[in-house]
Design a protein around this motif. Structure first.
Motif, PDB file in Angstrom:
ATOM      1  N   GLN A 209       0.835  -1.203   0.000  1.00 49.69           N
ATOM      2  CA  GLN A 209       0.000   0.000   0.000  1.00 49.69           C
ATOM      3  C   GLN A 209       0.874   1.260   0.000  1.00 49.69           C
ATOM      4  OE1 GLN A 209      -2.378   0.628   3.520  1.00 49.69           O
ATOM      5  NE2 GLN A 209      -3.858   1.885   2.405  1.00 49.69           N
ATOM      6  N   VAL A 210       1.927   1.265   0.795  1.00 50.15           N
ATOM      7  CA  VAL A 210       2.835   2.417   0.854  1.00 50.15           C
ATOM      8  C   VAL A 210       3.497   2.620  -0.502  1.00 50.15           C
ATOM      9  CG1 VAL A 210       4.970   3.305   1.872  1.00 50.15           C
ATOM     10  CG2 VAL A 210       3.241   2.223   3.321  1.00 50.15           C
ATOM     11  N   LEU A 211       3.965   1.540  -1.115  1.00 49.09           N
ATOM     12  CA  LEU A 211       4.608   1.640  -2.425  1.00 49.09           C
ATOM     13  C   LEU A 211       3.640   2.180  -3.474  1.00 49.09           C
ATOM     14  CD1 LEU A 211       6.621  -1.689  -2.296  1.00 49.09           C
ATOM     15  CD2 LEU A 211       7.557   0.629  -2.149  1.00 49.09           C
ATOM     16  N   ALA A 212       2.392   1.738  -3.430  1.00 45.16           N
ATOM     17  CA  ALA A 212       1.391   2.224  -4.378  1.00 45.16           C
ATOM     18  C   ALA A 212       1.077   3.700  -4.136  1.00 45.16           C
ATOM     19  CB  ALA A 212       0.119   1.384  -4.283  1.00 45.16           C
ATOM     20  N   LEU A 213       0.904   4.083  -2.886  1.00 43.42           N
ATOM     21  CA  LEU A 213       0.576   5.473  -2.551  1.00 43.42           C
ATOM     22  C   LEU A 213       1.685   6.448  -2.922  1.00 43.42           C
ATOM     23  CD1 LEU A 213      -1.092   5.008   0.951  1.00 43.42           C
ATOM     24  CD2 LEU A 213      -2.205   5.876  -1.108  1.00 43.42           C
ATOM     25  N   THR A 214       2.927   5.983  -2.859  1.00 41.33           N
ATOM     26  CA  THR A 214       4.067   6.857  -3.134  1.00 41.33           C
ATOM     27  C   THR A 214       4.572   6.762  -4.564  1.00 41.33           C
ATOM     28  OG1 THR A 214       5.587   5.149  -2.326  1.00 41.33           O
ATOM     29  CG2 THR A 214       4.848   6.834  -0.738  1.00 41.33           C
ATOM     30  N   GLY A 215       3.937   5.918  -5.369  1.00 42.09           N
ATOM     31  CA  GLY A 215       4.361   5.770  -6.756  1.00 42.09           C
ATOM     32  C   GLY A 215       5.653   4.980  -6.914  1.00 42.09           C
ATOM     33  N   LEU A 216       5.974   4.162  -5.939  1.00 46.34           N
ATOM     34  CA  LEU A 216       7.220   3.399  -5.970  1.00 46.34           C
ATOM     35  C   LEU A 216       7.031   1.917  -6.272  1.00 46.34           C
ATOM     36  CD1 LEU A 216       8.964   4.978  -2.852  1.00 46.34           C
ATOM     37  CD2 LEU A 216       9.457   5.423  -5.264  1.00 46.34           C
ATOM     38  N   ALA A 217       5.819   1.502  -6.562  1.00 45.40           N
ATOM     39  CA  ALA A 217       5.550   0.078  -6.776  1.00 45.40           C
ATOM     40  C   ALA A 217       6.425  -0.517  -7.876  1.00 45.40           C
ATOM     41  CB  ALA A 217       4.074  -0.145  -7.088  1.00 45.40           C
ATOM     42  N   ASP A 218       6.707   0.246  -8.920  1.00 42.48           N
ATOM     43  CA  ASP A 218       7.540  -0.268 -10.014  1.00 42.48           C
ATOM     44  C   ASP A 218       9.017  -0.368  -9.636  1.00 42.48           C
ATOM     45  OD1 ASP A 218       5.291  -0.444 -11.591  1.00 42.48           O
ATOM     46  OD2 ASP A 218       5.653   1.452 -12.639  1.00 42.48           O
ATOM     47  N   LEU A 219       9.385   0.237  -8.517  1.00 43.75           N
ATOM     48  CA  LEU A 219      10.790   0.244  -8.095  1.00 43.75           C
ATOM     49  C   LEU A 219      11.047  -0.673  -6.904  1.00 43.75           C
ATOM     50  CD1 LEU A 219      11.443   4.093  -8.267  1.00 43.75           C
ATOM     51  CD2 LEU A 219      11.946   2.377 -10.005  1.00 43.75           C
ATOM     52  N   VAL A 220      10.085  -1.492  -6.540  1.00 42.73           N
ATOM     53  CA  VAL A 220      10.160  -2.302  -5.336  1.00 42.73           C
ATOM     54  C   VAL A 220      11.426  -3.159  -5.270  1.00 42.73           C
ATOM     55  CG1 VAL A 220       8.758  -4.209  -6.232  1.00 42.73           C
ATOM     56  CG2 VAL A 220       8.861  -3.782  -3.769  1.00 42.73           C
ATOM     57  N   GLU A 221      11.904  -3.666  -6.397  1.00 42.67           N
ATOM     58  CA  GLU A 221      13.076  -4.537  -6.414  1.00 42.67           C
ATOM     59  C   GLU A 221      14.374  -3.797  -6.727  1.00 42.67           C
ATOM     60  OE1 GLU A 221      13.158  -7.667  -5.421  1.00 42.67           O
ATOM     61  OE2 GLU A 221      11.017  -7.554  -4.991  1.00 42.67           O
ATOM     62  N   ARG A 222      14.295  -2.500  -6.994  1.00 44.44           N
ATOM     63  CA  ARG A 222      15.505  -1.744  -7.333  1.00 44.44           C
ATOM     64  C   ARG A 222      16.318  -1.470  -6.073  1.00 44.44           C
ATOM     65  NH1 ARG A 222      15.147   3.069 -11.417  1.00 44.44           N
ATOM     66  NH2 ARG A 222      14.332   1.307 -12.575  1.00 44.44           N
ATOM     67  N   ARG A 223      17.602  -1.617  -6.181  1.00 38.92           N
ATOM     68  CA  ARG A 223      18.496  -1.313  -5.060  1.00 38.92           C
ATOM     69  C   ARG A 223      18.491   0.194  -4.813  1.00 38.92           C
ATOM     70  NH1 ARG A 223      19.074  -5.922  -2.852  1.00 38.92           N
ATOM     71  NH2 ARG A 223      19.777  -7.577  -4.210  1.00 38.92           N
ATOM     72  N   TYR A 224      18.474   0.550  -3.533  1.00 39.61           N
ATOM     73  CA  TYR A 224      18.467   1.964  -3.172  1.00 39.61           C
ATOM     74  C   TYR A 224      19.657   2.689  -3.798  1.00 39.61           C
ATOM     75  CZ  TYR A 224      19.063   6.199  -0.503  1.00 39.61           C
ATOM     76  OH  TYR A 224      19.243   7.511  -0.150  1.00 39.61           O
ATOM     77  N   GLY A 225      20.816   2.049  -3.810  1.00 37.25           N
ATOM     78  CA  GLY A 225      22.020   2.656  -4.355  1.00 37.25           C
ATOM     79  C   GLY A 225      21.934   2.918  -5.841  1.00 37.25           C
ATOM     80  N   ALA A 226      20.967   2.311  -6.534  1.00 37.00           N
ATOM     81  CA  ALA A 226      20.808   2.510  -7.982  1.00 37.00           C
ATOM     82  C   ALA A 226      19.808   3.600  -8.305  1.00 37.00           C
ATOM     83  CB  ALA A 226      20.370   1.199  -8.643  1.00 37.00           C
ATOM     84  N   LEU A 227      19.206   4.213  -7.282  1.00 36.61           N
ATOM     85  CA  LEU A 227      18.247   5.295  -7.525  1.00 36.61           C
ATOM     86  C   LEU A 227      18.982   6.593  -7.786  1.00 36.61           C
ATOM     87  CD1 LEU A 227      15.723   4.574  -4.645  1.00 36.61           C
ATOM     88  CD2 LEU A 227      15.463   3.987  -7.062  1.00 36.61           C
ATOM     89  N   SER A 228      18.353   7.483  -8.518  1.00 41.23           N
ATOM     90  CA  SER A 228      18.943   8.804  -8.753  1.00 41.23           C
ATOM     91  C   SER A 228      18.834   9.625  -7.477  1.00 41.23           C
ATOM     92  CB  SER A 228      18.242   9.513  -9.905  1.00 41.23           C
ATOM     93  OG  SER A 228      16.913   9.819  -9.554  1.00 41.23           O
ATOM     94  N   GLY A 229      19.646  10.651  -7.359  1.00 44.30           N
ATOM     95  CA  GLY A 229      19.631  11.518  -6.185  1.00 44.30           C
ATOM     96  C   GLY A 229      18.342  12.265  -6.056  1.00 44.30           C
TER      97      GLY A 229
END
Length: 86
Positions: free
Chosen positions: A66-86
């Protein structure tokens, strides 16, 4: 002062109440919060793992999905934090 309010230090004299509660008590912690001046998130954890980790700080957190859906992060659930842009 912040250490007193969070219950990490005891007053040398007098008394202190936080929203009517004893500083550091469970009731006071539920109604207050603190943010570190600097923090580092573990880059090897995924976005989903970070949400799950931080949900553990709350007594009745929302479901991770639910948190991932509300924040628009559902598509990034498996992405490593270190691979996200700043």
């Amino acid at each position: 002062f912040v250490d007193l309010v969070l219950g990490r230090a005891r007053p040398d004299a007098g008394t202190l109440a936080v929203l009517g509660e004893r500083p550091g008590s469970a009731a006071a912690r539920l109604r207050t919060g603190a943010m570190l001046q600097s923090a580092a998130l573990a880059p090897q954890l995924t976005v989903g793992e970070h949400v799950e980790l931080h949900a553990g700080y709350y007594p009745r957190p929302r479901a991770v999905a639910q948190v991932l859906a509300l924040t628009g992060l559902a598509d990034l659930v498996e992405r490593r934090y270190g691979a996200l842009s700043g």
